[in-house]
Design a protein around this motif. Sequence first.
Motif, PDB file in Angstrom:
ATOM      1  N   LEU A 268       0.830  -1.181   0.000  1.00  0.00           N
ATOM      2  CA  LEU A 268       0.000   0.000   0.000  1.00  0.00           C
ATOM      3  C   LEU A 268       0.874   1.243   0.000  1.00  0.00           C
ATOM      4  O   LEU A 268       1.844   1.332   0.729  1.00  0.00           O
ATOM      5  N   ALA A 269       0.471   2.238  -0.791  1.00  0.00           N
ATOM      6  CA  ALA A 269       1.275   3.449  -0.924  1.00  0.00           C
ATOM      7  C   ALA A 269       1.413   4.182   0.402  1.00  0.00           C
ATOM      8  O   ALA A 269       2.441   4.766   0.695  1.00  0.00           O
TER       9      ALA A 269
ATOM     10  N   ALA B 106     -12.693 -15.509   1.949  1.00  0.00           N
ATOM     11  CA  ALA B 106     -11.774 -14.545   2.557  1.00  0.00           C
ATOM     12  C   ALA B 106     -10.715 -14.089   1.566  1.00  0.00           C
ATOM     13  O   ALA B 106     -10.360 -12.904   1.527  1.00  0.00           O
ATOM     14  N   ASP B 107     -10.193 -15.014   0.764  1.00  0.00           N
ATOM     15  CA  ASP B 107      -9.202 -14.657  -0.249  1.00  0.00           C
ATOM     16  C   ASP B 107      -9.747 -13.596  -1.195  1.00  0.00           C
ATOM     17  O   ASP B 107      -9.053 -12.616  -1.530  1.00  0.00           O
ATOM     18  N   ALA B 108     -10.973 -13.799  -1.651  1.00  0.00           N
ATOM     19  CA  ALA B 108     -11.579 -12.856  -2.601  1.00  0.00           C
ATOM     20  C   ALA B 108     -11.738 -11.475  -1.966  1.00  0.00           C
ATOM     21  O   ALA B 108     -11.470 -10.446  -2.608  1.00  0.00           O
ATOM     22  N   PHE B 109     -12.138 -11.447  -0.699  1.00  0.00           N
ATOM     23  CA  PHE B 109     -12.331 -10.169  -0.008  1.00  0.00           C
ATOM     24  C   PHE B 109     -11.004  -9.449   0.203  1.00  0.00           C
ATOM     25  O   PHE B 109     -10.873  -8.252  -0.093  1.00  0.00           O
ATOM     26  N   VAL B 110     -10.004 -10.165   0.686  1.00  0.00           N
ATOM     27  CA  VAL B 110      -8.687  -9.567   0.927  1.00  0.00           C
ATOM     28  C   VAL B 110      -8.078  -9.072  -0.383  1.00  0.00           C
ATOM     29  O   VAL B 110      -7.486  -7.981  -0.445  1.00  0.00           O
ATOM     30  N   LYS B 111      -8.231  -9.846  -1.428  1.00  0.00           N
ATOM     31  CA  LYS B 111      -7.706  -9.440  -2.735  1.00  0.00           C
ATOM     32  C   LYS B 111      -8.373  -8.157  -3.219  1.00  0.00           C
ATOM     33  O   LYS B 111      -7.713  -7.246  -3.731  1.00  0.00           O
ATOM     34  N   ARG B 112      -9.684  -8.069  -3.041  1.00  0.00           N
ATOM     35  CA  ARG B 112     -10.411  -6.882  -3.481  1.00  0.00           C
ATOM     36  C   ARG B 112      -9.955  -5.642  -2.720  1.00  0.00           C
ATOM     37  O   ARG B 112      -9.786  -4.560  -3.296  1.00  0.00           O
ATOM     38  N   LEU B 113      -9.751  -5.771  -1.431  1.00  0.00           N
ATOM     39  CA  LEU B 113      -9.255  -4.627  -0.662  1.00  0.00           C
ATOM     40  C   LEU B 113      -7.890  -4.182  -1.172  1.00  0.00           C
ATOM     41  O   LEU B 113      -7.624  -2.981  -1.309  1.00  0.00           O
ATOM     42  N   GLY B 114      -7.004  -5.149  -1.439  1.00  0.00           N
ATOM     43  CA  GLY B 114      -5.680  -4.806  -1.937  1.00  0.00           C
ATOM     44  C   GLY B 114      -5.738  -4.084  -3.267  1.00  0.00           C
ATOM     45  O   GLY B 114      -4.969  -3.151  -3.513  1.00  0.00           O
ATOM     46  N   GLU B 115      -6.648  -4.490  -4.120  1.00  0.00           N
ATOM     47  CA  GLU B 115      -6.800  -3.843  -5.422  1.00  0.00           C
ATOM     48  C   GLU B 115      -7.222  -2.386  -5.282  1.00  0.00           C
ATOM     49  O   GLU B 115      -6.956  -1.571  -6.168  1.00  0.00           O
TER      50      GLU B 115
ATOM     51  N   ASP C 213      -6.303  -0.489  -2.614  1.00  0.00           N
ATOM     52  CA  ASP C 213      -5.365   0.197  -1.726  1.00  0.00           C
ATOM     53  C   ASP C 213      -5.925   0.411  -0.326  1.00  0.00           C
ATOM     54  O   ASP C 213      -5.737   1.451   0.288  1.00  0.00           O
ATOM     55  N   LEU C 214      -6.610  -0.592   0.188  1.00  0.00           N
ATOM     56  CA  LEU C 214      -7.232  -0.499   1.507  1.00  0.00           C
ATOM     57  C   LEU C 214      -6.633  -1.539   2.447  1.00  0.00           C
ATOM     58  O   LEU C 214      -6.445  -2.696   2.064  1.00  0.00           O
ATOM     59  N   GLY C 215      -6.323  -1.118   3.646  1.00  0.00           N
ATOM     60  CA  GLY C 215      -5.893  -2.048   4.670  1.00  0.00           C
ATOM     61  C   GLY C 215      -7.101  -2.676   5.343  1.00  0.00           C
ATOM     62  O   GLY C 215      -8.225  -2.161   5.265  1.00  0.00           O
TER      63      GLY C 215
END
Length: 437
Positions: free
Chosen positions: A18-19, A82-91, A93-95
């Motif tokens: 994340l930036a 959970a993988d899908a949710f975590v991946k979406r947040l990363g896309e 730029d959200l922790g």
Amino acid sequence: MVTLPRCAIAAIIACVALAHWARAGELPESRVPDSFGVNISGHELIDEDFAKMKALGVRWVRRGISWESIEKTKGEHDFTAADAFVKRLGEHDLGLVCVLAFGHPEYEPGMHRMGVRTPVGRKGFANYAAAMVGRYKDRKIVFEIWNESNSSFWKPEPNADQYMDMLDEAVVAMRKADPKCVIVAPSLYHIGWPKAIKWYEVCLKRDICKKVDAFSFHSYGDRGRNAEVERNLKWAADLRELMGKYGVPQDYPFVQSEYGINQNAPEFQEKPKEQWESLQAQSVTRNYLVCLMLQMPINIHYEWKSRDESTRGDKGLLNRDRTTTVAYDAFRTLLEKLDGCVFKARLDGYGASDFIVAFADKQGDSRLAVWTTAAAHSVEIRIQGTDKVSMWSMTGQQRELEVTNGKVTVELNNGPQYLHLQGGKLGDVQRAAGREN
């Protein structure tokens, strides 16, 4: 950046970096907007949500990923959702502030969801927590252990020793899975409630602050008085004093992992209904400013979108149809006008109910957030080094203030307003006594 005592600084993580928070094993600095997040409950995020989060300046999403949702079959962990949710947040730029909860019927049949009391249950919970940490150890995630276990979320009744037994075993397993993981706890309801203080003391006696990286709580006040969030300053000071008795450093991080207030809260009932949204906005933005004054690295607003009427869930920055609320506009103003700022000082010489709070931006220019918990009245603020002062209302209406003899006069009300001293440094803001009309 605030480095955590138990977590070594990692090299820059290439995967989902994340930036605004580039390294694992750290909490962010208490800077606007890096510390700001929202809770989601009872709904899934869609593209419209992510667009509005970006427009607002959200940096964190808090959500529970329950034990039972990961271990649908005993002994097997399924991370698909959970993988899908975590991946979406990363896309986007959200922790993630990931709440690890609740019980599991296969391990604790009589305690389904609301408690972990047996050795078998503690072992199962620790395995689930370690599996989560190991799965996502390169992601920007803060793990929070349970939710409000000092209230109805632990049955048949809250029990601090049972909670600590569970936490002790879970933390050991989590640190083994990833020594750099960030863990916060105990996520308790209300920091000034006498029952909560007794609960905290049990946790402190059992060295919770040596086991987790920040002390988390939900800063709801006494029933019927949730809107007066400034009381958290006194309660936090009291909690610091208590923690000091157990050798906890004064700069040990606090995390406010939940606060929100309904548009139809009891203390708003005496006001006209058309004012309720504005009153809500005043409370939640002042709460974030108080969290900044307490230098919290994370503040979570509860919640992102209001839920079904049956839940009494009118706490959202979005309405049920995803239209924005006054609180959304108020947060957007706060995050824009204090962008990049850190808290410096609350100026003295004013009444106990008046808050003239100084921040400094990345260029060192001074910005002020000002409000009162009393009736509206004017104050004088002495300023040197600039004659250009812009002010914005809680929801973003701008006007220029006239500097006369080195002073500006500001009408305080219950909604935060923001002053930018263009070219003025923090040392140029002089203390001046407030005066009521």
